[in-house]
Design a protein around this motif. Sequence first.
Motif, PDB file in Angstrom:
ATOM      1  N   LYS A 154      -1.899   1.885  -7.636  1.00 49.09           N
ATOM      2  CA  LYS A 154      -2.333   0.479  -7.569  1.00 49.09           C
ATOM      3  C   LYS A 154      -1.190  -0.403  -7.093  1.00 49.09           C
ATOM      4  CE  LYS A 154      -5.979   1.331 -10.460  1.00 49.09           C
ATOM      5  NZ  LYS A 154      -7.218   0.800 -10.863  1.00 49.09           N
ATOM      6  N   VAL A 155      -1.567  -1.556  -6.543  1.00 51.51           N
ATOM      7  CA  VAL A 155      -0.526  -2.458  -6.026  1.00 51.51           C
ATOM      8  C   VAL A 155       0.303  -3.074  -7.154  1.00 51.51           C
ATOM      9  CG1 VAL A 155      -1.470  -3.048  -3.760  1.00 51.51           C
ATOM     10  CG2 VAL A 155      -2.277  -4.257  -5.776  1.00 51.51           C
ATOM     11  N   ASP A 156      -0.214  -3.031  -8.406  1.00 48.10           N
ATOM     12  CA  ASP A 156       0.596  -3.586  -9.511  1.00 48.10           C
ATOM     13  C   ASP A 156       1.632  -2.577 -10.020  1.00 48.10           C
ATOM     14  OD1 ASP A 156      -0.823  -1.740 -10.980  1.00 48.10           O
ATOM     15  OD2 ASP A 156      -1.857  -3.198 -12.254  1.00 48.10           O
ATOM     16  N   ILE A 174      -5.462  18.172  -6.628  1.00 43.09           N
ATOM     17  CA  ILE A 174      -5.228  16.768  -7.007  1.00 43.09           C
ATOM     18  C   ILE A 174      -5.205  15.940  -5.731  1.00 43.09           C
ATOM     19  CG2 ILE A 174      -3.693  15.115  -8.127  1.00 43.09           C
ATOM     20  CD1 ILE A 174      -2.521  17.271  -9.818  1.00 43.09           C
ATOM     21  N   ILE A 175      -6.052  14.925  -5.706  1.00 49.64           N
ATOM     22  CA  ILE A 175      -6.091  14.005  -4.561  1.00 49.64           C
ATOM     23  C   ILE A 175      -5.308  12.750  -4.927  1.00 49.64           C
ATOM     24  CG2 ILE A 175      -7.604  12.563  -3.121  1.00 49.64           C
ATOM     25  CD1 ILE A 175      -7.744  15.602  -2.508  1.00 49.64           C
ATOM     26  N   VAL A 176      -4.428  12.364  -4.025  1.00 48.61           N
ATOM     27  CA  VAL A 176      -3.613  11.170  -4.258  1.00 48.61           C
ATOM     28  C   VAL A 176      -3.985  10.115  -3.223  1.00 48.61           C
ATOM     29  CG1 VAL A 176      -1.726  12.286  -5.467  1.00 48.61           C
ATOM     30  CG2 VAL A 176      -1.703  12.330  -2.981  1.00 48.61           C
ATOM     31  N   ALA A 177      -4.159   8.882  -3.709  1.00 47.63           N
ATOM     32  CA  ALA A 177      -4.697   7.850  -2.818  1.00 47.63           C
ATOM     33  C   ALA A 177      -4.306   6.469  -3.317  1.00 47.63           C
ATOM     34  CB  ALA A 177      -6.226   7.959  -2.795  1.00 47.63           C
ATOM     35  N   ASP A 178      -4.271   5.528  -2.387  1.00 52.30           N
ATOM     36  CA  ASP A 178      -4.169   4.131  -2.816  1.00 52.30           C
ATOM     37  C   ASP A 178      -5.585   3.597  -2.997  1.00 52.30           C
ATOM     38  OD1 ASP A 178      -4.901   2.421  -0.261  1.00 52.30           O
ATOM     39  OD2 ASP A 178      -3.737   4.143   0.399  1.00 52.30           O
ATOM     40  N   GLU A 179      -5.692   2.429  -3.606  1.00 52.63           N
ATOM     41  CA  GLU A 179      -7.022   1.900  -3.976  1.00 52.63           C
ATOM     42  C   GLU A 179      -7.970   1.733  -2.802  1.00 52.63           C
ATOM     43  OE1 GLU A 179      -6.884  -1.266  -7.417  1.00 52.63           O
ATOM     44  OE2 GLU A 179      -5.076  -1.398  -6.190  1.00 52.63           O
ATOM     45  N   SER A 180      -7.418   1.516  -1.606  1.00 56.28           N
ATOM     46  CA  SER A 180      -8.279   1.264  -0.438  1.00 56.28           C
ATOM     47  C   SER A 180      -9.144   2.471  -0.085  1.00 56.28           C
ATOM     48  CB  SER A 180      -7.430   0.877   0.783  1.00 56.28           C
ATOM     49  OG  SER A 180      -6.712   2.005   1.252  1.00 56.28           O
ATOM     50  N   LYS A 181      -8.790   3.651  -0.600  1.00 54.25           N
ATOM     51  CA  LYS A 181      -9.532   4.872  -0.266  1.00 54.25           C
ATOM     52  C   LYS A 181     -10.773   5.063  -1.154  1.00 54.25           C
ATOM     53  CE  LYS A 181      -6.247   6.086   2.649  1.00 54.25           C
ATOM     54  NZ  LYS A 181      -5.335   7.159   2.414  1.00 54.25           N
ATOM     55  N   MET A 182     -10.847   4.303  -2.250  1.00 51.06           N
ATOM     56  CA  MET A 182     -11.959   4.499  -3.184  1.00 51.06           C
ATOM     57  C   MET A 182     -13.185   3.741  -2.671  1.00 51.06           C
ATOM     58  SD  MET A 182     -10.194   6.370  -5.091  1.00 51.06           S
ATOM     59  CE  MET A 182     -11.328   6.772  -6.411  1.00 51.06           C
ATOM     60  N   CYS A 183     -14.357   4.405  -2.677  1.00 48.61           N
ATOM     61  CA  CYS A 183     -15.551   3.759  -2.117  1.00 48.61           C
ATOM     62  C   CYS A 183     -16.786   4.169  -2.912  1.00 48.61           C
ATOM     63  CB  CYS A 183     -15.710   4.169  -0.650  1.00 48.61           C
ATOM     64  SG  CYS A 183     -15.918   5.928  -0.418  1.00 48.61           S
ATOM     65  N   ASP A 184     -17.859   3.402  -2.757  1.00 49.67           N
ATOM     66  CA  ASP A 184     -19.127   3.730  -3.416  1.00 49.67           C
ATOM     67  C   ASP A 184     -19.851   4.853  -2.688  1.00 49.67           C
ATOM     68  OD1 ASP A 184     -18.733   1.836  -5.332  1.00 49.67           O
ATOM     69  OD2 ASP A 184     -19.710   0.248  -4.165  1.00 49.67           O
ATOM     70  N   ALA A 189      -6.476  11.700   1.044  1.00 52.29           N
ATOM     71  CA  ALA A 189      -7.874  11.614   1.500  1.00 52.29           C
ATOM     72  C   ALA A 189      -8.053  10.301   2.244  1.00 52.29           C
ATOM     73  CB  ALA A 189      -8.836  11.681   0.325  1.00 52.29           C
ATOM     74  N   ASP A 190      -9.062  10.263   3.088  1.00 55.03           N
ATOM     75  CA  ASP A 190      -9.390   9.017   3.785  1.00 55.03           C
ATOM     76  C   ASP A 190     -10.410   8.202   2.989  1.00 55.03           C
ATOM     77  OD1 ASP A 190      -7.768   9.467   6.165  1.00 55.03           O
ATOM     78  OD2 ASP A 190      -9.071  11.201   6.390  1.00 55.03           O
ATOM     79  N   GLU A 191     -11.279   8.896   2.247  1.00 51.85           N
ATOM     80  CA  GLU A 191     -12.250   8.233   1.374  1.00 51.85           C
ATOM     81  C   GLU A 191     -12.516   9.140   0.168  1.00 51.85           C
ATOM     82  OE1 GLU A 191     -15.289   5.765   4.252  1.00 51.85           O
ATOM     83  OE2 GLU A 191     -15.641   7.902   4.080  1.00 51.85           O
ATOM     84  N   VAL A 192     -12.772   8.497  -0.978  1.00 47.93           N
ATOM     85  CA  VAL A 192     -13.134   9.225  -2.206  1.00 47.93           C
ATOM     86  C   VAL A 192     -14.332   8.501  -2.823  1.00 47.93           C
ATOM     87  CG1 VAL A 192     -12.349  10.011  -4.478  1.00 47.93           C
ATOM     88  CG2 VAL A 192     -10.666   9.707  -2.633  1.00 47.93           C
ATOM     89  N   GLU A 238       0.847  -1.202   0.000  1.00 44.65           N
ATOM     90  CA  GLU A 238       0.000   0.000   0.000  1.00 44.65           C
ATOM     91  C   GLU A 238       0.884   1.255   0.000  1.00 44.65           C
ATOM     92  OE1 GLU A 238      -2.660   1.130   3.500  1.00 44.65           O
ATOM     93  OE2 GLU A 238      -3.916  -0.199   2.299  1.00 44.65           O
ATOM     94  N   GLU A 239       2.016   1.150   0.714  1.00 47.15           N
ATOM     95  CA  GLU A 239       2.951   2.275   0.805  1.00 47.15           C
ATOM     96  C   GLU A 239       3.472   2.631  -0.586  1.00 47.15           C
ATOM     97  OE1 GLU A 239       2.514   3.143   3.725  1.00 47.15           O
ATOM     98  OE2 GLU A 239       3.872   4.846   3.703  1.00 47.15           O
ATOM     99  N   THR A 240       3.782   1.598  -1.381  1.00 45.33           N
ATOM    100  CA  THR A 240       4.291   1.848  -2.731  1.00 45.33           C
ATOM    101  C   THR A 240       3.197   2.460  -3.606  1.00 45.33           C
ATOM    102  OG1 THR A 240       5.531  -0.167  -2.383  1.00 45.33           O
ATOM    103  CG2 THR A 240       5.619   0.774  -4.583  1.00 45.33           C
TER     104      THR A 240
END
Length: 227
Positions: free
Chosen positions: A215-217, A116-126, A85-88, A3-5
């Motif tokens: 993304k983790v990839d 510009i908001i920078v986030a890892d995938e875990s922050k994206m939500c419905d 952000a904590d959630e988007v 997630e850090e990467t």
Amino acid sequence: MSEETSKQIAAERAADYVQPDMVVGLGTGSTAYFAIRKLGKRIEEGLQIAGVPTSKQSHDLAEEFGIPLTDFNAVDRIDLTIDGADEVDPAFNLTKGGGGALLREKIVASASTREIIVADESKMCDALGAFPLPVEVTPFGWQVTRLHLAKLGCEPVLRRIEGEAFVTDNGNYIVDCPFERIDAPIALESRINAISGVVDCGLFCGLAHHVIVGKVDGTCEELTGPV
Ligand code: 5RP
């Protein structure tokens, strides 16, 4: 990849959007950290910018990485801000304030031509709400303010660090509000901010222009949104 990467990939991509002579808002948190660090590297290579930090933490990082700062009150606008952000949600509504810097972050975002908001995938939500909503309140009367917040449908908790109330850079407290699901963030932001004793809340509606998701990839996805 971790997630850090993912955070680093998104944040460093965002730093590529900074152009010479821009006034740049410097966000707060573990993702924004990587953007500040990358901007420091670009400055070593000759980039000239002026930064506006959103917290004491980002102020100190900017100094560490050699980013010149300007007095926020000496500029009319900020050209570009990079923040986490904590959630988007899909409409680019955000929950922010996990690090307690929401007030300065919102003032800076509101003054920014581009956020510009920078986030890892875990922050994206419905829908927002799984992350308890941080609300900055005055220490004076915080218990009464907490009761008013509870009437909106949550059980608010005073944020503490090692047993003591967490104090923001502005000398206020944070009350975390677990709503679980927020279907109407714009309306909820208005209702919360109308409560006496509330300074501001971590709902950011209509402020983000661009979201970069690491993304983790090892890739990142860039979303330009409804604003
Ligand atoms: C601080 C914030 C941060 O941007 C948010 O909490 C995300 O932090 P991180 O990048 O460490 O996950 O709003 O007030």
